[in-house]
Scaffold this active site. Structure first.
Site, PDB file in Angstrom:
ATOM      1  CE  LYS A 121      -3.748   1.770   7.337  1.00 12.88           C
ATOM      2  NZ  LYS A 121      -4.495   2.664   6.434  1.00 12.88           N
ATOM      3  CG  ASP A 165      -5.761  -0.164   3.343  1.00 12.91           C
ATOM      4  OD1 ASP A 165      -5.728  -1.397   3.426  1.00 12.91           O
ATOM      5  OD2 ASP A 165      -4.935   0.588   3.894  1.00 12.91           O
ATOM      6  CB  THR A 177      -6.383   7.776   1.525  1.00 10.29           C
ATOM      7  OG1 THR A 177      -6.254   6.632   2.360  1.00 10.29           O
ATOM      8  CG2 THR A 177      -7.798   8.306   1.606  1.00 10.29           C
ATOM      9  NE  ARG A 225       4.267  14.534  10.968  1.00  7.18           N
ATOM     10  CZ  ARG A 225       3.831  13.362  10.452  1.00  7.18           C
ATOM     11  NH1 ARG A 225       3.787  12.285  11.206  1.00  7.18           N
ATOM     12  NH2 ARG A 225       3.441  13.280   9.199  1.00  7.18           N
ATOM     13  CG  ASP A 242      -2.158   0.845   0.998  1.00  6.19           C
ATOM     14  OD1 ASP A 242      -2.471   1.162  -0.163  1.00  6.19           O
ATOM     15  OD2 ASP A 242      -2.811   1.205   1.987  1.00  6.19           O
ATOM     16  CD  GLU A 299      -5.372   2.860  -0.307  1.00  4.01           C
ATOM     17  OE1 GLU A 299      -4.577   2.293  -1.084  1.00  4.01           O
ATOM     18  OE2 GLU A 299      -5.223   2.883   0.924  1.00  4.01           O
ATOM     19  CG  HIS A 351      -4.864  10.402   3.048  1.00  4.65           C
ATOM     20  ND1 HIS A 351      -5.921  10.294   3.925  1.00  4.65           N
ATOM     21  CD2 HIS A 351      -3.958   9.459   3.426  1.00  4.65           C
ATOM     22  CE1 HIS A 351      -5.667   9.321   4.803  1.00  4.65           C
ATOM     23  NE2 HIS A 351      -4.488   8.799   4.526  1.00  4.65           N
ATOM     24  CE1 TYR A 366       1.621   6.668  15.018  1.00 10.96           C
ATOM     25  CE2 TYR A 366       2.804   6.578  12.942  1.00 10.96           C
ATOM     26  CZ  TYR A 366       2.363   7.289  14.025  1.00 10.96           C
ATOM     27  OH  TYR A 366       2.676   8.615  14.134  1.00 10.96           O
TER      28      TYR A 366
END
Lengths: 433, 433
Positions: A265, A245, A362, A151, A135, A213, A142, A256
């Site tokens: 995922k 997805d 995405t 962030r 992916d 996607e 996105h 993550y």
């Protein structure tokens, strides 16, 4: 003016003669999986057609009975794009009003009766046996919005983002065909990220999301150690599908770092059942999001029209409720093309096999109403999506049905569409409670 | 005292009768890939043995001719651990000094001649067809040291690390069997990370590294949406191999935010050719690195002896030079077991298939000389490894040969070893220069 057919194809269908997408079907009378193409509201059974000598006038001579009787399209894909082109054109020839071969199908009612099915009467299967699924993250809008949420706008995109198509390896075993229900995953969730002692709880995801996607299937392998040059990359791509997805945002946020998303995922990804050949999409070539950086030579493409103008739509229907379109996006909102993704993927020598799947990442626009994930639409769950009929959503609830659609072109020339990529959410299994 | 064999097995061999690991061979006289077991310096051709009715006394009745004539062990693995146990015991019975069935092999010189080959005369192949390959990060000492190098000792481990086995999906298509040469990858490298304008160059990796790992193969699938309970997880594991997860540290440093390592890993992973069944490793069960956290119930194991005391060794030989052992580690330096990894992997419903591969993550001790990656040994490339014969290394050079070895137990009872996991580094292809 598009090609006219002797067979009834509604003008509003994405499966006009300009398309001819390939898939794998089975029928109530014949449980064997075999190849088919979509034609309007029907499909043409290629396995049966081949058995009945329907490819006798095709200029490409292959063991069509064998190729189209396989349970996946891998054997057909492996024949290469010149063969796909030839077969697509031959099927268009069989079906067009002025077919040069009327004796094969147009004037053969008995063969029509045995080879043509209504799409609502057939079962669709995964079109390809997928070896590896990767992916990418090429939807710049996105990536930017996610960076702002996680962030801040000044550091939204990482320094590498405009130099290479960022990607992660994903899970091939959980790619399923449109229509397969999706079970809400359980997992570890950190409910209070601000707490000093970080202690996760175990529960069903509360932030189940989609990712709109495109997916590309590989039709030509490269040897390990031998990169695919960018000029040749597009010949290695069989065609495109729509890809959802599915993502569990709360599981993702906790798990993550530092190696990327995993259980957030790998519980499921849904693809549309019909593979649209790149040849069918060729007229809709357009420019993507401009990359101001000068890319390294291995990523430089001559043709700046390297993505496709595909109108994408996301629709959400609560159980027993009314459908609401929650996003309208476009396949052109990518900053890297599939050939660039493939060139990057193989630059260190990684071998790709026939049937490998590459996701675009995405695809979101910049305007409101064009985002391809609920976490973007709701600004990280802070806002609410108003649905027809009065319900509200931040993320998906059990019983919700999602449909992704994609279509190119106009009715005059013949629409080129992907068909629905859909699934309904089932409740999480009750575990350890 | 271990089992004695009528067949000559050197005491120093890891392929004693206590082991009986399974692999896939072909021979100069027969290019067909088929199953075999390793016995001392030889291997026993199970495909041929089955054809010659060698399984007639085996209590488990299967289509052994078919199962052992496959080009991978997937069919055998799918029969399940009770069957693996039964077959392993039967082969031990055939080979032990006091075999109850001397007529089958011990007293049948002609069958021995046609079924037994010297290992240096056979070609080894990938033992399994690998669907998906997942790499975990359960070597806590490695994770801590890497965190110190990339961040600082106070934040070396992320908050999630002691709550879940961190992992990423890796690349199945580039898993190769021991002996396959590894081509140095080209890629994007940021040579001056401190510069304000971050502009990568394109070149061969300058920081090619190993990762000393164990790999586990899955032998039992779980349905999508249905997690594997931790108490059942070990029955889903076919056996273990040694795994070298080659890594390009400079490519990794630039590409890995925010979605994890990609081209830094997907160019190659090497596995040892013989799969050691969990039953063979059973006597070497021991406790791993203690986790002070109370884990969520789905990760709690009753048996605290959930890892294996496997002596691991890494040897580097420059082209034309002398071998140097650069690390001595142990399979017990893991903070999560394979059953915990599998329970976590499936907790959200991710389906595993027979042949899927799970890597442990790099296995390092805490003392000098016990690290499983060169980036650790050299403290991020700041120090130098002195080799026998005077050469030095920070990372791998072209022509270097790496061997990973792993062995359990003692000569008295019979060593249980994995055989070599080895590869030689070839130069990067010259591209765009």
């Amino acid at each position: 003016m598009g090609l006219k057919s002797w067979f009834p194809i509604p003008k509003s269908s994405g499966f006009s003669l300009a398309n001819i997408p390939f898939g794998i079907i089975s029928t109530s009378g014949n449980a064997t999986q075999r190849a088919a193409v979509a034609i309007g509201e029907h499909c043409l059974d290629l396995g049966r057609l081949a058995v009945r000598d329907g490819f006798s006038e095709c200029e490409t001579k292959e063991q069509w009975q064998t190729v189209f009787s396989q349970p996946t399209l891998n054997s057909f894909a492996a024949l290469g794009r010149p063969v796909h082109r030839s077969v697509r054109k031959y099927i268009q020839d069989l079906l067009r009003e002025d077919t040069p071969f009327p004796q094969i199908l147009k004037d053969n009612q008995e063969l029509q009766d045995s080879c043509i099915f209504r799409q609502d009467e057939v079962t669709m299967h995964l079109p390809m046996q997928i070896g590896d699924y990767t992916d990418f993250y090429a939807g710049k809008n996105h990536a930017y919005t996610m960076g702002c949420i996680l962030r801040d706008p000044k550091n939204a995109l990482q320094p590498n983002y405009m130099h290479l198509p960022v990607a992660y390896h994903s899970r091939a075993s959980s790619v399923v065909v449109s229509g397969t229900p999706i079970v809400r995953p359980n997992g570890q969730i950190l409910e209070n990220p601000a707490a000093e002692v970080k202690k996760p709880v175990f529960k069903p995801t509360q932030r189940l999301d989609i990712e709109l996607e495109l997916g590309a299937f590989i039709c030509k392998p490269n040897q390990m150690g031998q990169p695919v040059p960018i000029a040749e990359a597009e010949e290695n791509i069989f065609g495109l599908v729509l890809l959802n997805d599915w993502s569990a945002r709360d599981i993702q946020a906790w798990e993550y770092v530092p190696l990327g998303p995993f259980n957030a995922k790998n519980f499921a990804s849904t693809i549309s059942p019909w593979v649209c050949l790149i040849d069918a999409l060729e007229p809709f070539r357009t420019e993507g999001i401009k990359n101001e950086n000068e890319l390294l030579p291995y990523l430089q493409e001559k043709n700046t029209k390297n993505v496709f103008d595909i109108r994408l739509q996301v629709e959400l229907t609560p159980k027993g409720g009314k459908p609401s379109v929650i996003s309208n996006s476009n396949g052109k909102y990518l900053v890297y093309s599939f050939p660039q993704m493939l060139a990057h993927h193989t630059i260190g020598g990684c071998p790709m096999n026939v049937g490998d799947l590459i996701g675009s990442g995405t695809i979101s626009g910049t305007d409101p109403g064009t985002q391809g994930a609920m976490v973007e639409i709701t600004k990280g769950g802070k806002e609410t999506i108003q649905l027809e009929g009065g319900e509200e959503r931040k993320f998906l609830q059990d019983g919700d049905t999602m449909i992704i659609r994609g279509v190119c072109g106009n009715e005059e020339d013949g629409l080129v569409g992907f068909g629905d990529c859909t699934a309904t959410i089932l409740p999480a299994p009750k575990l350890y409670q």
